[in-house]
Design an enzyme around this catalytic site. Structure first.
Site, short mmCIF file in Angstrom:
data_model
loop_
_atom_site.label_atom_id
_atom_site.label_comp_id
_atom_site.label_asym_id
_atom_site.label_seq_id
_atom_site.Cartn_x
_atom_site.Cartn_y
_atom_site.Cartn_z
N ASN A 1 -42.36 8.15 28.20
CA ASN A 1 -42.74 6.77 27.89
C ASN A 1 -44.27 6.70 27.94
O ASN A 1 -44.86 6.64 29.02
CB ASN A 1 -42.09 5.84 28.93
CG ASN A 1 -42.46 4.39 28.71
OD1 ASN A 1 -43.25 4.06 27.83
ND2 ASN A 1 -41.90 3.52 29.54
N HIS B 1 -38.46 -5.17 24.17
CA HIS B 1 -37.64 -4.99 25.39
C HIS B 1 -36.17 -4.80 25.04
O HIS B 1 -35.29 -5.05 25.86
CB HIS B 1 -37.71 -6.21 26.33
CG HIS B 1 -39.02 -6.40 27.02
ND1 HIS B 1 -39.53 -7.65 27.29
CD2 HIS B 1 -39.91 -5.51 27.51
CE1 HIS B 1 -40.69 -7.52 27.91
NE2 HIS B 1 -40.95 -6.23 28.05
N ARG C 1 -39.57 6.81 24.30
CA ARG C 1 -39.60 5.37 24.09
C ARG C 1 -40.63 5.09 22.99
O ARG C 1 -41.78 5.51 23.08
CB ARG C 1 -40.02 4.67 25.37
CG ARG C 1 -40.12 3.19 25.15
CD ARG C 1 -40.67 2.48 26.34
NE ARG C 1 -40.69 1.06 26.07
CZ ARG C 1 -41.50 0.22 26.66
NH1 ARG C 1 -42.37 0.64 27.56
NH2 ARG C 1 -41.46 -1.06 26.35
N ARG D 1 -50.30 -12.30 29.36
CA ARG D 1 -50.21 -12.85 27.99
C ARG D 1 -49.78 -14.31 28.05
O ARG D 1 -48.96 -14.68 28.87
CB ARG D 1 -49.18 -12.06 27.17
CG ARG D 1 -49.63 -10.66 26.86
CD ARG D 1 -48.54 -9.89 26.12
NE ARG D 1 -48.47 -8.53 26.63
CZ ARG D 1 -47.39 -7.79 26.68
NH1 ARG D 1 -46.24 -8.26 26.22
NH2 ARG D 1 -47.43 -6.56 27.16
N GLU E 1 -34.68 1.18 32.03
CA GLU E 1 -34.91 1.58 30.63
C GLU E 1 -34.90 3.10 30.49
O GLU E 1 -34.43 3.64 29.51
CB GLU E 1 -36.24 1.01 30.14
CG GLU E 1 -36.13 -0.49 29.89
CD GLU E 1 -37.46 -1.19 29.90
OE1 GLU E 1 -38.06 -1.28 31.01
OE2 GLU E 1 -37.92 -1.64 28.84
N GLY F 1 -40.84 -9.29 33.77
CA GLY F 1 -41.65 -8.28 34.45
C GLY F 1 -43.10 -8.62 34.22
O GLY F 1 -43.48 -9.80 34.28
P1 ADP Z 1 -43.44 -3.95 33.82
O1 ADP Z 1 -43.22 -4.97 32.75
O2 ADP Z 1 -44.86 -3.49 33.94
O3 ADP Z 1 -42.43 -2.85 33.86
P2 ADP Z 1 -42.15 -4.86 36.25
O4 ADP Z 1 -40.82 -5.07 35.67
O5 ADP Z 1 -42.34 -3.76 37.23
O6 ADP Z 1 -43.27 -4.79 35.15
O7 ADP Z 1 -42.57 -6.23 36.94
C1 ADP Z 1 -43.81 -6.35 37.58
C2 ADP Z 1 -43.95 -7.73 38.17
O8 ADP Z 1 -42.86 -8.00 39.05
C3 ADP Z 1 -45.21 -7.78 39.00
O9 ADP Z 1 -46.18 -8.47 38.30
C4 ADP Z 1 -44.82 -8.56 40.21
O10 ADP Z 1 -45.49 -9.78 40.14
C5 ADP Z 1 -43.36 -8.85 40.09
N1 ADP Z 1 -42.67 -8.59 41.38
C6 ADP Z 1 -42.26 -7.43 41.86
N2 ADP Z 1 -41.70 -7.59 43.09
C7 ADP Z 1 -41.75 -8.91 43.36
C8 ADP Z 1 -41.36 -9.72 44.46
N3 ADP Z 1 -40.77 -9.21 45.54
N4 ADP Z 1 -41.58 -11.05 44.38
C9 ADP Z 1 -42.18 -11.59 43.30
N5 ADP Z 1 -42.58 -10.87 42.25
C10 ADP Z 1 -42.38 -9.56 42.26
#
Ligand code: ADP
Length: 602
Positions: free
Chosen positions: A7, A168, A79, A229, A377, A198
């Protein structure tokens, strides 16, 4: 099957070697800060190793380290963010496909060049292995035209490929499948709204298994408020700011893609954990960020329910969806009008992991279920790559299924054998059966039905925990009993019958069945055919008097089995079956998965 998943992002690479079926990871690679002088890679939690800043050179240095010590790799899944209108399914990568992915960079300048670089490097390092591209956009290929068309000049839109593609897709499809499995309902019978929240965020309306609406558009900028964004914004507002601030196109790009969203609203960055903590301490910007984010998701849920004419489940996934109870509360409470009754307690307790990927946060009996589902993923890409590699193997090395006629027979318990043949009688093996450890015994019994009797019915060994008599439809009619079609071992509520042996009679309360035609196979065979235990498949049987297709064939998988299909005497006669008859699975893509149907057997 061992699969390498690659990826490549614009400045980072994630890669892993994992098993396509279980998702168990053998080794992980992370490359960071590509494009800068301090690019590094590391395996697992190991030391950072400096490397050259390009994708090619980083992968050339790090991939050998990743795969050394892993079991042999049989496929590589890549990916790829944008498949345009060209790639709507996972695709084997050839030189032409690689060139076309590169050409799609125009549509996804931030992502596809990195994906293409990853493909080039991995193909160079592993030239003899099948490489498969899995596209983020592919799942949304089913969007109806009214959903993917922007309200702009059609000719110009077509000329520039301007339309909504959605992203996604791998995650939306994966969590929708997981949710359906959890609900014990075929995905094709469900309307699901999946919320991938995310760093990037999108919502998808999955109507009967197909994506029919999604919030990201031509690029991943449209839709929800995201980490950095903006999501939906009036373009007029952007024009206004660009004029007022004298922005260049790059300035606009940066503003909307990198300094908006949660980060822009809160002023403290894009991590929701920090934003939630500060909001709790009274920070107004952070409170607003949370409110705007949640409101936008709720709005989309309402819209997508309307688009599908109802909703059976709403799924929360990715970093925020899986971990932020507060955000789920804001989004999902007061959705009773959709039949979704949010449960505060389970929401606070919700925890998902690879081992336990689904957690329900709606009240028991709610018409629309609220679920937290762990997305994966990487595993989804590995599964897809594995499936295609298996298909390839099936085509190159087809495996045929020997077909055998299973004559009427009986399995007995210790107690029944004592009554039929005398206390402590041991079965006398006459000849071994094809399934390892099983044999036809010399002992025979008489089956006595209300209408007629059948003499000399073989007992099969070894002894079992339940009595079971397997007969054909013709036998059933002769005996005058209606026997259900069942998998072996599933005798609950089947009719009883009288059985007579040399030492006495037994009146069985249950145990008479017509065996559901089935295939015995090992896990390796199942992997080869792309089926799972309890799937129901179609088999074309050739080399008989008449070539036939048998539908409704139950798959039974165990390491103890040997590949063989069993049909009963009636079916054998109908097919004019001769020795050496062989079967082939007709269609594995459309295999009916009956995991939820209760099928019991020994
Ligand atoms: P990506 O799209 O980069 O794969 P992720 O799915 O890992 O991102 O999501 C990242 C986001 O998830 C981070 O910005 C964080 O704010 C949020 N996050 C992760 N754990 C928690 C938590 N315990 N409480 C609130 N937000 C969380």
């Amino acid at each position: 099957m061992n699969v390498l998943v690659v990826n490549c992002g614009s400045s980072s690479i994630k890669a892993a070697v994992l098993d396509d079926a279980s998702g168990v990871v053998q080794a992980r690679l992370r490359v960071e800060r590509l494009g800068s002088d301090d690019a590094v890679w590391r395996i697992g939690d190991g030391e950072n190793v400096s490397c050259d800043p390009t994708h090619e050179s980083a992968l050339a240095a790090a991939l050998p380290a990743l795969i050394s010590g892993c079991d042999e790799i049989e496929a590589v899944g890549h990916r790829v963010v944008h498949g345009g209108t060209k790639f709507t399914t996972p695709t084997r990568i050839t030189d032409e496909v690689a060139a076309e992915i590169e050409a799609l960079s125009e549509l996804a300048p931030l992502h596809n060049p990195a994906n293409a670089a990853g493909i080039r490097a991995a193909r160079k390092l592993l030239p003899d292995i099948l490489h498969i591209a899995v596209f983020d956009t592919a799942f949304h290929a089913t969007l109806p035209r009214r959903a993917w068309t922007y309200g702009i000049d059609n000719e110009l839109a077509t000329k520039h490929g301007v339309r909504r593609y959605g992203f996604h897709g791998t995650s939306h499809q994966y969590v929708a499948n997981r949710a359906a499995e959890f609900m014990g309902t075929d995905l094709r019978d469900l309307r699901i709204i999946t919320c991938h929240l995310g760093n990037g965020c999108s919502v998808c309306a999955v109507e009967y298994g197909r994506s029919v609406e999604t919030s990201m558009g031509m690029t991943p900028l449209e839709g929800l408020v995201m980490g950095t964004r903006s999501g939906d914004i009036d373009v007029g507002a952007v024009l206004h700011m660009a004029r007022a601030e004298e922005w260049t196109l790059d300035d606009i790009d940066n503003f909307l893609n990198r300094s908006s969203g949660l980060s822009g609203l809160s002023g403290v960055g894009n991590d929701l954990r920090d934003i939630e903590a500060r909001a709790a301490d009274g920070d107004e910007g952070c409170r607003l960020a949370i409110q705007v984010f949640a409101h936008r998701v709720r709005k989309y849920i309402g819209a997508y329910t309307a688009a599908m004419g109802g909703v059976d489940a709403i799924v929360f996934t990715a970093g925020i969806g899986e971990n932020s109870a507060l955000m789920r509360h804001r989004v999902a409470s007061r959705l009773d009008f959709l039949g979704a009754r949010f449960c505060e307690d389970t929401n606070s307790d919700a925890k998902v992991s690879a081992d336990s990927p689904v957690f329900e946060i709606s009240e028991r009996g709610a018409r629309c279920r609220l679920l937290v589902v762990a997305t994966d993923e990487q595993h989804a890409i590995a599964r897809t790559a594995g499936r295609i590699a298996h298909e390839d193997d099936r085509v190159r090395n087809p495996r045929t299924i020997p077909v055998a006629v299973s004559a009427r027979h009986m399995h007995v318990t210790r107690e029944t054998l004592d009554l039929l043949y005398g206390e402590g009688h041991e079965l006398t093996p006459d000849r071994p059966l094809s399934q390892p450890g099983q044999y036809a015994a010399a002992e025979r019994v008489k089956i006595i039905g209300p209408r007629n009797e059948i003499d000399r019915v073989r007992i099969l060994g070894p002894i079992r925990s339940k009595n079971q008599i397997e007969i054909s439809r013709t036998d059933e009619f002769a005996l005058g009993v209606d026997a259900p079609v069942r998998a072996s071992g599933d005798v609950t509520n089947s009719p009883g019958v009288i059985v007579e042996g040399p030492a006495g009679r037994v009146e069985l309360k249950e145990g008479l069945i017509c065996a559901w035609r089935h295939i015995h196979m090992t896990p390796d065979d199942a992997e080869h055919f792309g089926v799972r235990d309890r799937d129901v498949v179609e088999v074309a049987v050739t080399g008989t008097g008449r070539d036939l297709i048998f539908g409704d064939v139950l798959v039974r998988v165990s390491p103890k089995y040997k590949l063989e299909m069993h049909i009963d005497t009636d079916e054998g006669n109908a097919a004019e079956l001769s020795r050496g008859a062989e079967g082939a699975l007709v269609e594995t893509e459309g295999v009916a998965r009956l995991q939820s149907r209760k099928v019991r057997y020994d």
